[in-house]
Design a protein around this motif. Structure first.
Motif, PDB file in Angstrom:
ATOM      1  N   MET A  81      80.701  72.735  46.819  1.00 25.41           N
ATOM      2  CA  MET A  81      81.120  71.443  46.305  1.00 25.41           C
ATOM      3  C   MET A  81      82.486  71.510  45.641  1.00 25.41           C
ATOM      4  O   MET A  81      83.195  70.520  45.623  1.00 25.41           O
ATOM      5  CB  MET A  81      80.122  70.935  45.277  1.00 25.41           C
ATOM      6  N   LYS A  82      82.819  72.657  45.086  1.00 21.26           N
ATOM      7  CA  LYS A  82      84.072  72.789  44.344  1.00 21.26           C
ATOM      8  C   LYS A  82      85.288  72.407  45.187  1.00 21.26           C
ATOM      9  O   LYS A  82      86.277  71.904  44.662  1.00 21.26           O
ATOM     10  CB  LYS A  82      84.208  74.218  43.820  1.00 21.26           C
ATOM     11  N   GLU A  83      85.199  72.622  46.498  1.00 25.29           N
ATOM     12  CA  GLU A  83      86.356  72.313  47.344  1.00 25.29           C
ATOM     13  C   GLU A  83      86.683  70.827  47.389  1.00 25.29           C
ATOM     14  O   GLU A  83      87.781  70.440  47.771  1.00 25.29           O
ATOM     15  CB  GLU A  83      86.156  72.857  48.771  1.00 25.29           C
ATOM     16  N   TYR A  84      85.749  69.968  46.986  1.00 29.00           N
ATOM     17  CA  TYR A  84      85.995  68.534  46.974  1.00 29.00           C
ATOM     18  C   TYR A  84      86.521  68.030  45.632  1.00 29.00           C
ATOM     19  O   TYR A  84      87.163  66.994  45.560  1.00 29.00           O
ATOM     20  CB  TYR A  84      84.706  67.760  47.288  1.00 29.00           C
ATOM     21  N   ILE A  85      86.196  68.718  44.548  1.00 30.32           N
ATOM     22  CA  ILE A  85      86.530  68.238  43.203  1.00 30.32           C
ATOM     23  C   ILE A  85      87.954  68.631  42.851  1.00 30.32           C
ATOM     24  O   ILE A  85      88.309  69.800  42.890  1.00 30.32           O
ATOM     25  CB  ILE A  85      85.525  68.775  42.165  1.00 30.32           C
ATOM     26  N   GLU A  86      88.767  67.629  42.474  1.00 31.79           N
ATOM     27  CA  GLU A  86      90.173  67.864  42.165  1.00 31.79           C
ATOM     28  C   GLU A  86      90.447  67.933  40.671  1.00 31.79           C
ATOM     29  O   GLU A  86      91.230  68.753  40.230  1.00 31.79           O
ATOM     30  CB  GLU A  86      91.035  66.766  42.794  1.00 31.79           C
ATOM     31  N   GLN A  87      89.836  67.033  39.891  1.00 24.46           N
ATOM     32  CA  GLN A  87      90.111  66.983  38.452  1.00 24.46           C
ATOM     33  C   GLN A  87      89.159  66.000  37.790  1.00 24.46           C
ATOM     34  O   GLN A  87      88.422  65.283  38.471  1.00 24.46           O
ATOM     35  CB  GLN A  87      91.548  66.530  38.195  1.00 24.46           C
ATOM     36  N   LEU A  88      89.204  65.965  36.464  1.00 25.06           N
ATOM     37  CA  LEU A  88      88.463  64.953  35.725  1.00 25.06           C
ATOM     38  C   LEU A  88      89.025  63.587  36.098  1.00 25.06           C
ATOM     39  O   LEU A  88      90.240  63.412  36.154  1.00 25.06           O
ATOM     40  CB  LEU A  88      88.611  65.188  34.219  1.00 25.06           C
ATOM     41  N   HIS A  89      88.179  62.629  36.371  1.00 28.68           N
ATOM     42  CA  HIS A  89      88.618  61.276  36.713  1.00 28.68           C
ATOM     43  C   HIS A  89      88.568  60.383  35.479  1.00 28.68           C
ATOM     44  O   HIS A  89      89.549  59.753  35.125  1.00 28.68           O
ATOM     45  CB  HIS A  89      87.740  60.711  37.831  1.00 28.68           C
ATOM     46  N   ILE A  93      85.344  61.759  49.906  1.00 28.86           N
ATOM     47  CA  ILE A  93      84.086  61.369  49.271  1.00 28.86           C
ATOM     48  C   ILE A  93      82.950  61.222  50.277  1.00 28.86           C
ATOM     49  O   ILE A  93      81.801  61.524  49.968  1.00 28.86           O
ATOM     50  CB  ILE A  93      84.265  60.102  48.409  1.00 28.86           C
ATOM     51  N   GLU A  94      83.249  60.788  51.487  1.00 24.74           N
ATOM     52  CA  GLU A  94      82.209  60.626  52.513  1.00 24.74           C
ATOM     53  C   GLU A  94      81.578  61.977  52.854  1.00 24.74           C
ATOM     54  O   GLU A  94      80.356  62.102  52.934  1.00 24.74           O
ATOM     55  CB  GLU A  94      82.803  59.996  53.779  1.00 24.74           C
ATOM     56  N   LYS A  95      82.409  62.976  53.049  1.00 24.83           N
ATOM     57  CA  LYS A  95      81.922  64.318  53.392  1.00 24.83           C
ATOM     58  C   LYS A  95      81.124  64.908  52.226  1.00 24.83           C
ATOM     59  O   LYS A  95      80.058  65.498  52.423  1.00 24.83           O
ATOM     60  CB  LYS A  95      83.109  65.208  53.758  1.00 24.83           C
ATOM     61  N   MET A  96      81.628  64.733  51.013  1.00 22.88           N
ATOM     62  CA  MET A  96      80.923  65.250  49.844  1.00 22.88           C
ATOM     63  C   MET A  96      79.569  64.555  49.682  1.00 22.88           C
ATOM     64  O   MET A  96      78.574  65.202  49.371  1.00 22.88           O
ATOM     65  CB  MET A  96      81.755  65.089  48.580  1.00 22.88           C
ATOM     66  N   TYR A  97      79.527  63.251  49.890  1.00 27.64           N
ATOM     67  CA  TYR A  97      78.277  62.489  49.780  1.00 27.64           C
ATOM     68  C   TYR A  97      77.226  63.029  50.763  1.00 27.64           C
ATOM     69  O   TYR A  97      76.066  63.241  50.390  1.00 27.64           O
ATOM     70  CB  TYR A  97      78.563  61.014  50.041  1.00 27.64           C
ATOM     71  N   LYS A 148      73.630  64.864  49.683  1.00 27.63           N
ATOM     72  CA  LYS A 148      72.326  64.432  50.206  1.00 27.63           C
ATOM     73  C   LYS A 148      71.613  65.577  50.922  1.00 27.63           C
ATOM     74  O   LYS A 148      70.412  65.786  50.730  1.00 27.63           O
ATOM     75  CB  LYS A 148      72.492  63.229  51.129  1.00 27.63           C
ATOM     76  N   GLU A 149      72.356  66.330  51.740  1.00 22.50           N
ATOM     77  CA  GLU A 149      71.769  67.457  52.472  1.00 22.50           C
ATOM     78  C   GLU A 149      71.214  68.526  51.527  1.00 22.50           C
ATOM     79  O   GLU A 149      70.181  69.132  51.795  1.00 22.50           O
ATOM     80  CB  GLU A 149      72.811  68.095  53.402  1.00 22.50           C
ATOM     81  N   LYS A 150      71.898  68.740  50.413  1.00 19.02           N
ATOM     82  CA  LYS A 150      71.473  69.773  49.464  1.00 19.02           C
ATOM     83  C   LYS A 150      70.392  69.285  48.500  1.00 19.02           C
ATOM     84  O   LYS A 150      69.899  70.054  47.689  1.00 19.02           O
ATOM     85  CB  LYS A 150      72.679  70.313  48.695  1.00 19.02           C
ATOM     86  N   GLY A 151      70.041  68.001  48.576  1.00 22.17           N
ATOM     87  CA  GLY A 151      68.930  67.490  47.796  1.00 22.17           C
ATOM     88  C   GLY A 151      69.217  67.151  46.351  1.00 22.17           C
ATOM     89  O   GLY A 151      68.289  67.073  45.538  1.00 22.17           O
ATOM     90  N   TYR A 152      70.483  66.911  46.007  1.00 20.53           N
ATOM     91  CA  TYR A 152      70.782  66.466  44.651  1.00 20.53           C
ATOM     92  C   TYR A 152      70.127  65.103  44.417  1.00 20.53           C
ATOM     93  O   TYR A 152      70.017  64.299  45.344  1.00 20.53           O
ATOM     94  CB  TYR A 152      72.291  66.354  44.429  1.00 20.53           C
ATOM     95  N   ARG A 153      69.708  64.845  43.195  1.00 14.40           N
ATOM     96  CA  ARG A 153      69.057  63.575  42.871  1.00 14.40           C
ATOM     97  C   ARG A 153      70.125  62.509  42.622  1.00 14.40           C
ATOM     98  O   ARG A 153      70.861  62.562  41.649  1.00 14.40           O
ATOM     99  CB  ARG A 153      68.161  63.735  41.645  1.00 14.40           C
ATOM    100  N   LEU A 154      70.186  61.549  43.506  1.00 15.86           N
ATOM    101  CA  LEU A 154      71.161  60.455  43.418  1.00 15.86           C
ATOM    102  C   LEU A 154      70.611  59.309  42.581  1.00 15.86           C
ATOM    103  O   LEU A 154      69.406  59.034  42.590  1.00 15.86           O
ATOM    104  CB  LEU A 154      71.485  59.922  44.814  1.00 15.86           C
ATOM    105  N   LYS A 172      74.569  61.876  33.788  1.00 14.89           N
ATOM    106  CA  LYS A 172      75.107  61.278  35.001  1.00 14.89           C
ATOM    107  C   LYS A 172      76.464  61.913  35.304  1.00 14.89           C
ATOM    108  O   LYS A 172      77.341  61.949  34.447  1.00 14.89           O
ATOM    109  CB  LYS A 172      75.290  59.771  34.832  1.00 14.89           C
ATOM    110  N   ILE A 173      76.609  62.381  36.535  1.00 15.32           N
ATOM    111  CA  ILE A 173      77.870  62.943  37.008  1.00 15.32           C
ATOM    112  C   ILE A 173      78.343  62.057  38.152  1.00 15.32           C
ATOM    113  O   ILE A 173      77.683  61.944  39.178  1.00 15.32           O
ATOM    114  CB  ILE A 173      77.703  64.396  37.509  1.00 15.32           C
ATOM    115  N   GLU A 174      79.483  61.414  37.930  1.00 17.23           N
ATOM    116  CA  GLU A 174      80.041  60.509  38.943  1.00 17.23           C
ATOM    117  C   GLU A 174      81.135  61.236  39.720  1.00 17.23           C
ATOM    118  O   GLU A 174      81.921  61.999  39.148  1.00 17.23           O
ATOM    119  CB  GLU A 174      80.635  59.276  38.264  1.00 17.23           C
ATOM    120  N   PHE A 175      81.187  60.969  41.020  1.00 18.76           N
ATOM    121  CA  PHE A 175      82.261  61.457  41.860  1.00 18.76           C
ATOM    122  C   PHE A 175      82.984  60.236  42.389  1.00 18.76           C
ATOM    123  O   PHE A 175      82.364  59.339  42.968  1.00 18.76           O
ATOM    124  CB  PHE A 175      81.701  62.327  42.984  1.00 18.76           C
TER     125      PHE A 175
END
Length: 135
Positions: free
Chosen positions: A1-9, A82-86, A90-96, A126-129
């Protein structure tokens, strides 16, 4: 997941006292970078975005808030693709969050086109992307 996260929003803080919130954060040196009227549960609310140093604080009115330590409602990270990360979340089973179980959401709180989704951490935090697609 780290490859998608750029910085605090941003950090999201609900408030029942927007005028006091504005006075407090501006007294610390924060600048209002965006302000608008929106709605929550059919009622008008104010949304104010502040910038303090390199941090954006998103404050939004609510009729009821925690009003105690731990009252920050969510922390958000700026992401790319964001589409790829989403799909991966979902595939990894995080609770949305319920609103995000079927699709990525669009916000009316921010200027431009911002997409987002939220997962819950092990402590119910809550962690928002978010991804700003157009300014």
């Amino acid at each position: 997941m780290k490859e998608y996260i750029e910085q605090l929003h941003h950090i999201g803080i609900p408030t029942m006292r927007m005028d006091d919130t504005i006075a407090f954060y501006t007294s610390l040196g924060a600048q209002i970078i965006y302000e608008k009227m929106d709605e929550d549960e059919g009622k008008p609310i104010r949304v104010v975005l502040f910038r303090l140093c390199d941090v954006v604080i998103e404050c939004y009115e609510r009729t009821k808030t925690v009003c105690m330590p731990g009252a920050i409602e969510h922390i958000a990270f700026q992401v790319k693709d964001i589409e790829k990360m989403y799909r991966e979340v979902k595939e990894k089973g995080y609770r949305l969050m319920d609103e995000c179980k079927e699709e990525i959401q669009s916000t009316t709180y921010w200027p431009g086109d911002t997409k987002w989704f939220i997962i819950y951490g092990p402590n119910e935090e809550k962690i928002e992307f978010s991804q700003n697609l157009k300014p």
